[in-house]
Write an enzyme that holds these catalytic residues in place. Structure first.
Site, PDB file in Angstrom:
ATOM      1  N   TYR A 139     -16.319  -2.523 -16.647  1.00 18.38           N
ATOM      2  CA  TYR A 139     -16.360  -2.297 -15.198  1.00 18.38           C
ATOM      3  C   TYR A 139     -15.900  -3.541 -14.443  1.00 18.38           C
ATOM      4  CZ  TYR A 139     -17.936  -0.658 -10.661  1.00 18.38           C
ATOM      5  OH  TYR A 139     -17.974  -0.253  -9.366  1.00 18.38           O
ATOM      6  N   PHE A 176       8.581   3.568   4.615  1.00 12.59           N
ATOM      7  CA  PHE A 176       8.358   4.748   3.783  1.00 12.59           C
ATOM      8  C   PHE A 176       7.320   5.641   4.462  1.00 12.59           C
ATOM      9  CE2 PHE A 176       6.173   6.768   0.114  1.00 12.59           C
ATOM     10  CZ  PHE A 176       7.255   7.455  -0.405  1.00 12.59           C
ATOM     11  N   ASP A 177       7.303   6.943   4.112  1.00 12.06           N
ATOM     12  CA  ASP A 177       6.450   7.858   4.896  1.00 12.06           C
ATOM     13  C   ASP A 177       4.935   7.607   4.769  1.00 12.06           C
ATOM     14  OD1 ASP A 177       6.478   8.934   2.368  1.00 12.06           O
ATOM     15  OD2 ASP A 177       7.524  10.774   2.920  1.00 12.06           O
ATOM     16  N   ASP A 204       7.212  -4.368   0.779  1.00 14.63           N
ATOM     17  CA  ASP A 204       6.864  -3.108   0.129  1.00 14.63           C
ATOM     18  C   ASP A 204       7.709  -3.084  -1.141  1.00 14.63           C
ATOM     19  OD1 ASP A 204       6.512  -0.531  -0.731  1.00 14.63           O
ATOM     20  OD2 ASP A 204       6.770   0.399   1.226  1.00 14.63           O
ATOM     21  N   ALA A 208       7.922  -1.553  -4.214  1.00 19.00           N
ATOM     22  CA  ALA A 208       8.017  -0.508  -5.237  1.00 19.00           C
ATOM     23  C   ALA A 208       9.223  -0.713  -6.160  1.00 19.00           C
ATOM     24  CB  ALA A 208       8.090   0.870  -4.578  1.00 19.00           C
ATOM     25  N   LYS A 239       7.099   3.226  -9.678  1.00 21.34           N
ATOM     26  CA  LYS A 239       8.552   3.119  -9.629  1.00 21.34           C
ATOM     27  C   LYS A 239       9.002   2.080 -10.665  1.00 21.34           C
ATOM     28  CE  LYS A 239       7.718   5.601  -5.824  1.00 21.34           C
ATOM     29  NZ  LYS A 239       7.115   4.982  -4.684  1.00 21.34           N
ATOM     30  N   HIS A 258       6.525  19.849   4.896  1.00 18.79           N
ATOM     31  CA  HIS A 258       7.523  20.027   3.832  1.00 18.79           C
ATOM     32  C   HIS A 258       6.900  20.319   2.475  1.00 18.79           C
ATOM     33  CE1 HIS A 258       6.463  15.782   3.972  1.00 18.79           C
ATOM     34  NE2 HIS A 258       6.832  15.688   2.720  1.00 18.79           N
TER      35      HIS A 258
HETATM   36  C1  LIG Z   1       6.342   5.464  -3.423  1.00 18.22           C
HETATM   37  C2  LIG Z   1       6.367   4.491  -2.340  1.00 18.22           C
HETATM   38  C3  LIG Z   1       5.198   4.145  -1.634  1.00 18.22           C
HETATM   39  C4  LIG Z   1       3.865   4.829  -1.841  1.00 18.22           C
HETATM   40  O1  LIG Z   1       3.443   4.720  -3.144  1.00 18.22           O
HETATM   41  P1  LIG Z   1       2.572   5.835  -3.893  1.00 18.22           P
HETATM   42  O2  LIG Z   1       2.383   5.236  -5.233  1.00 18.22           O
HETATM   43  O3  LIG Z   1       3.377   7.094  -3.907  1.00 18.22           O
HETATM   44  O4  LIG Z   1       1.311   5.991  -3.143  1.00 18.22           O
HETATM   45  C5  LIG Z   1       5.302   3.169  -0.650  1.00 18.22           C
HETATM   46  N1  LIG Z   1       6.468   2.590  -0.370  1.00 18.22           N
HETATM   47  C6  LIG Z   1       7.618   2.906  -1.009  1.00 18.22           C
HETATM   48  C7  LIG Z   1       8.897   2.217  -0.650  1.00 18.22           C
HETATM   49  C8  LIG Z   1       7.602   3.863  -2.018  1.00 18.22           C
HETATM   50  O5  LIG Z   1       8.751   4.185  -2.638  1.00 18.22           O
END
Ligand SMILES: *Cc1c(COP(=O)(O)O)cnc(C)c1O
Length: 460
Positions: free
Chosen positions: A71, A124-125, A215, A217, A258, A450
């Site tokens: 843990y 990103f969304d 960000d 990813a 990613k 969507h």
């Molecule tokens: C996928 C993504 C996120 C969000 O990540 P999740 O793992 O899907 O929650 C944030 N920013 C970017 C640029 C992404 O491609």
């Protein structure tokens, strides 16, 4: 010898199957022309997303067996901490269940007042959603060239720093929460940010005393583009480039689904600032879990730590980016209009140019998604007006700057032969494009429509 192949041998396979055309037609109807409502077993080649869909390496699978499920103080957490120190040179790390978990934990500590702006190249969304949930306003400053799909530009993810600085001056520094660089810039077509631009953004941040976050990813794919396209980086290693990029930020949020090639996981990385680490830690505990696991199991943390290294392997990256480019070039040769140059994780087909007879209100890219499924059992996704939604005040359908069908390539999953099949199917559709009809709603949910909406072809 000039040809190279995938830098791996395949050790385990998962069967896929193309169901007959009549069954695909039935499945698409049952799904209301919405790819999110298709059963994956009815899909032959799945290009819905590159998120969490990668194939882990034998090293990652082996690492999972030595996961420490304690843990607190898990050995597997320290594996991640060491990897983040080694690759990014960051002192602090907090694991989260995925990227949006990182956003949820961190953003309350970066947005201090209601209606503060978060300046991005293109958010990103989920990032936009978490900024808004914390009272902030997301705003984009990506260069104009990003919206011209036919224009050649090596770094279409770059900030227009002049426009951003004018905005800061106009609003006043206190109205700005922080700057967030999305690398690569997913929403602009997986387009990279150059080192020079990152440096210019850092200068703006310093001038006005603003925090700068990444960000992250697709940290590795962005580094690969810098190595292959930016003057002076050809002879640097990916790790050196990653370190240089991240030295310019105060921290990062990362969806590890990613470039770190795990099926689930995320991170917050903090370069030096202990107080931000302490703040985020205290938010992590109630939302994600104790700070040495933050929503992840020990074995998943092991796979993530190994995946951070898999992601920066130059042989892998050359093949990865090369495969996406291979698909893009084949399509372009056949006349299919795509976002150019090809981005890191996906080929974005320009549906506005592909189906000029379909208005944005009838969702040309979504119509193309349906056709591609019918033609080849291939699942793509719309990034356009359907995704954008309605103006919350007026209820009017908003019109997106670009209507894209995204062909997103999972990492290490498909061969170039699969890409050939995609090209074949899309070329066939290109030949009969005039006959494709737009779509209208038969069911439209109020939020994030969507994912769950249902559509049908409009009457002629
Ligand atoms: C996928 C993504 C996120 C969000 O990540 P999740 O793992 O899907 O929650 C944030 N920013 C970017 C640029 C992404 O491609």
């Amino acid at each position: 010898m000039t040809l190279t192949a995938e830098p791996y041998k395949i050790k385990m396979v998962e069967s896929i199957h193309l169901i007959p055309k009549e069954e695909r037609a039935r499945a698409l109807l049952a799904a209301g022309y919405n790819p999110f409502l298709l059963k994956s077993e009815d899909v032959y080649i799945d290009l819905l997303t590159d998120s969490g869909t990668g194939a882990m390496s034998d090293r990652q699978w082996a690492a999972m067996m030595v996961g420490d499920e304690s843990y607190a103080g898990s050995r597997s957490f320290f594996r991640i901490k060491e990897a983040v120190k080694d690759i990014f040179d960051y002192d602090y790390v907090i694991p989260t269940h995925q990227g949006r978990g990182a956003e949820q934990v961190l953003f309350p500590h970066l947005i201090h007042k209601k209606d503060q702006y978060v300046l991005g190249n293109m958010h990103f969304d989920t990032t936009m959603a978490h900024i808004e949930l914390n009272g902030g306003i997301p705003i984009n400053f990506v260069i104009e060239e990003a919206f011209d799909t036919q224009m050649e530009h090596p770094f279409k993810g770059n900030f227009d720093t002049e426009r951003m600085e004018a905005f800061i001056l106009n609003q006043g520094r206190d109205k700005i929460a922080f700057i967030l660089v999305t690398a690569t810039c997913n929403s602009a077509g997986g387009q990279p940010v150059s080192m020079a631009n990152l440096r210019a953004v850092r200068q703006v941040a310093d001038k006005y005393g603003l925090p700068l976050w990444i960000d992250a990813a697709r940290y590795a794919e962005n580094a690969w583009f810098i190595k292959s396209r930016e003057q002076g980086y050809q002879n640097k290693t990916i790790k050196e480039i990653v370190r240089e990029m991240f030295a310019m930020a105060d921290g990062f949020t990362m969806s590890a689904k990613k470039d770190a090639i795990v099926n689930m996981g995320g991170l917050i990385g903090i370069r030096r600032d202990e107080s931000t680490f302490q703040n985020a830690s205290s938010t992590c505990v109630p939302f994600e879990g104790f700070i040495t696991y933050g929503g992840m199991s020990g074995r998943d943390m092991e796979a993530l730590a190994a995946g951070l290294y898999d992601g920066i392997d130059p042989d892998y990256l050359e093949n990865r980016i090369g495969q996406v480019a291979y698909l893009g070039h084949q399509l372009r040769e056949r006349g299919v209009p795509i976002q150019w140059p090809v981005g890191g994780h996906a080929v974005f087909v320009d549906a506005k140019k592909f189906l000029p007879h379909i208005s944005p209100e009838q969702f040309p890219a979504q119509a193309l998604v349906g056709e591609l499924y019918l033609e080849g059992g291939i699942r793509a996704v719309e990034v356009g007006s359907l995704l954008l939604g309605r103006n919350p005040q007026t209820g009017k359908q908003r019109v997106a700057d670009a209507e894209f069908m995204r062909l997103t390539i999972p990492r290490r999953v498909y061969t170039n032969r699969h890409m050939d099949v995609v090209v074949d199917a899309l070329s066939a559709i290109w030949q009969r494009r005039e006959n494709i009809r737009g779509l209208e709603f038969s069911y439209e949910p109020k939020v994030l429509r969507h994912f769950l909406c249902r559509l049908q072809p409009v009457e002629r």
